[in-house]
Write an enzyme that holds these catalytic residues in place. Structure first.
Site, PDB file in Angstrom:
ATOM      1  N   CYS A   1       0.804  -1.229   0.000  1.00 37.22           N
ATOM      2  CA  CYS A   1       0.000   0.000   0.000  1.00 37.22           C
ATOM      3  C   CYS A   1       0.832   1.273   0.000  1.00 37.22           C
ATOM      4  O   CYS A   1       0.308   2.348  -0.299  1.00 37.22           O
ATOM      5  CB  CYS A   1      -0.937   0.011   1.205  1.00 37.22           C
ATOM      6  SG  CYS A   1      -2.108  -1.356   1.227  1.00 37.22           S
TER       7      CYS A   1
ATOM      8  N   HIS B   1      -8.977   3.511  -2.324  1.00 35.24           N
ATOM      9  CA  HIS B   1      -7.555   3.245  -2.072  1.00 35.24           C
ATOM     10  C   HIS B   1      -6.973   2.449  -3.238  1.00 35.24           C
ATOM     11  O   HIS B   1      -6.899   1.217  -3.190  1.00 35.24           O
ATOM     12  CB  HIS B   1      -7.455   2.466  -0.759  1.00 35.24           C
ATOM     13  CG  HIS B   1      -6.100   1.999  -0.350  1.00 35.24           C
ATOM     14  ND1 HIS B   1      -4.915   2.543  -0.820  1.00 35.24           N
ATOM     15  CD2 HIS B   1      -5.731   1.016   0.528  1.00 35.24           C
ATOM     16  CE1 HIS B   1      -3.894   1.912  -0.265  1.00 35.24           C
ATOM     17  NE2 HIS B   1      -4.358   0.988   0.551  1.00 35.24           N
TER      18      HIS B   1
ATOM     19  N   CYS C   1      -0.190   2.458   6.663  1.00 29.96           N
ATOM     20  CA  CYS C   1       0.053   1.081   7.079  1.00 29.96           C
ATOM     21  C   CYS C   1       0.299   0.254   5.824  1.00 29.96           C
ATOM     22  O   CYS C   1      -0.077   0.654   4.720  1.00 29.96           O
ATOM     23  CB  CYS C   1      -1.139   0.533   7.860  1.00 29.96           C
ATOM     24  SG  CYS C   1      -2.690   0.474   6.938  1.00 29.96           S
TER      25      CYS C   1
END
Length: 403
Positions: free
Chosen positions: A91, A359, A389
């Protein structure tokens, strides 16, 4: 060491990551090339003006495989002498691309880079690369692997966050995102996506659900409860790692977790000489970067230790930071960050986040850096920190300072 400056930050709108999403017809390469061309045009760059394109994307298979960064360069109007580096830190891939580019500039390895990332989650499904962290028993047993949604619920259980708190954060994310769009706060960054005839495909984040209420969210079933409680389920795996927990409180669902979307983002980074040579004024200095590894089971707590690390490394305190972008992978991630540092919620994700707008894995890190910069300028503030994160237990962070 040479300063690394941000000269431009751009992103596409985020489309719903499914077959009826507006960007579903666009490939990762085409969307990336569109954004590279936009950066070139917006800054009146020659095609060979940058040293490299560093591009994050997470699921590096099929059309997103084969060094997508190089493919994007060749599909764009940049010169073929510019190479292209595809990277994956899950991510945080987009942020890591920016950080890597900044540190290359600081170290004198080239005057300028375009860095960012892309993810077309509706075309290349998350997890379709069959990553070892999730499927290789010799690794999953050692790490007490559980899916990210279970990890988010472990955070909620461990740190005492309720379903009502998570839903409240989600509703506020929707409200802030809707207001940001209403007030055109993203206008400087957004690059509309056009078809081959020049017609607009998408010029606005389409995942948002303005008007969402806590009553609406209260009706949703927890998304990870069944997989957690099935026999033998992931809850049992988690409690082997955390024996002090007698159960896992499942509070997350589609409404308080990040949305699956398509999108791309790019940041133009260079030294002072690059700006002077091209008549560009720097918008911010990349003050510090950091990354860290964390517990792979709870997995999503990285923003806290990486923020501690970046502040220590740069000789700053949490009170020195004016604004924060903390990726809303799940509500509990942001709640934990806020709890750990006792930060006023009004300073975190001022314009909403991934719960409201989605996202796109490989792009989000670059998106939130651009959003942070725009908001620092809007509020006439100086220092901002962006952090995410990361799957399998990592964290990444960037501090930017307006100039």
């Amino acid at each position: 060491m040479t300063d690394a400056f941000i000269y431009d930050a751009a992103r596409t709108p985020r489309g719903k990551g499914r077959p009826d999403g507006s960007l579903h017809e666009v490939t990762s390469v085409a969307l990336s090339a569109r954004l590279l061309n936009a950066v070139k045009e917006r800054n009146n760059l020659d095609g060979h003006a940058v040293e490299d394109v560093i591009w994050g994307n997470v699921t590096q298979v099929k059309e997103q495989g084969g060094c997508l960064a190089r493919s994007a360069v060749l599909a764009s109007d940049l010169d073929e002498s510019i190479p292209g580096l595809a990277i994956n830190r899950f991510c945080a891939s987009g942020m890591e691309a920016v950080n890597l580019a900044a540190n290359q500039v600081k170290g004198g390895a080239g005057d300028a880079y375009i860095a960012g990332g892309v993810e077309m989650m509706g075309r290349v499904a998350m997890g379709s690369d069959g990553a070892a962290i999730a499927v290789d028993p010799s690794l999953t047993f050692k790490t007490y692997f559980v899916p990210q949604g279970i990890s988010a619920d472990i955070i909620a259980t461990e740190y005492g966050f309720t379903r009502e708190q998570a839903d409240g954060l989600a509703v506020e994310s929707q409200r802030r995102a809707a207001l940001a769009w209403q007030e055109n706060r993203f206008a400087r960054s957004i690059v509309p996506v056009l078809d081959q005839n020049g017609l607009t495909i998408l010029d606005r984040d389409e995942y948002m659900r303005p008007g969402t209420s806590t009553e609406d969210l209260a009706r949703l079933k927890p998304s990870f409860k069944e997989m957690g409680e099935a026999m033998p389920g992931f809850d049992k795996v988690a409690m082997l790692k955390y024996p002090h927990l007698d159960h896992i409180e499942h509070i997350h669902h589609a409404g308080n977790s990040s949305g699956i979307v398509d999108g791309a983002a790019a940041v133009l980074i260079g030294n002072a000489e690059f700006g002077k040579a091209h008549g560009l004024k720097p918008r911010a200095r990349i003050r510090a970067t950091a990354k860290i590894g964390t517990d792979p089971t709870i997995m999503l707590t990285g923003p806290v230790p990486v923020t501690e690390k970046i502040l220590k490394d740069s000789g700053m305190a949490i009170g020195d930071i004016d604004l924060f972008e903390v990726n809303e992978a799940f509500a509990s991630v942001v709640l934990r960050f806020q709890q750990a540092f006792q930060i006023d919620p009004a300073l975190i994700n001022v314009n909403g986040g991934s719960i409201a707008m989605g996202h796109p894995l490989g792009a989000t890190g670059a998106i939130i850096i651009g959003t942070l910069l725009d908001e620092l300028e809007r509020q006439d503030k100086n220092l901002g920190l962006a952090t995410l994160c990361i799957a399998s237990g990592m964290g990444a962070a960037t501090i930017i300072e307006r100039v």
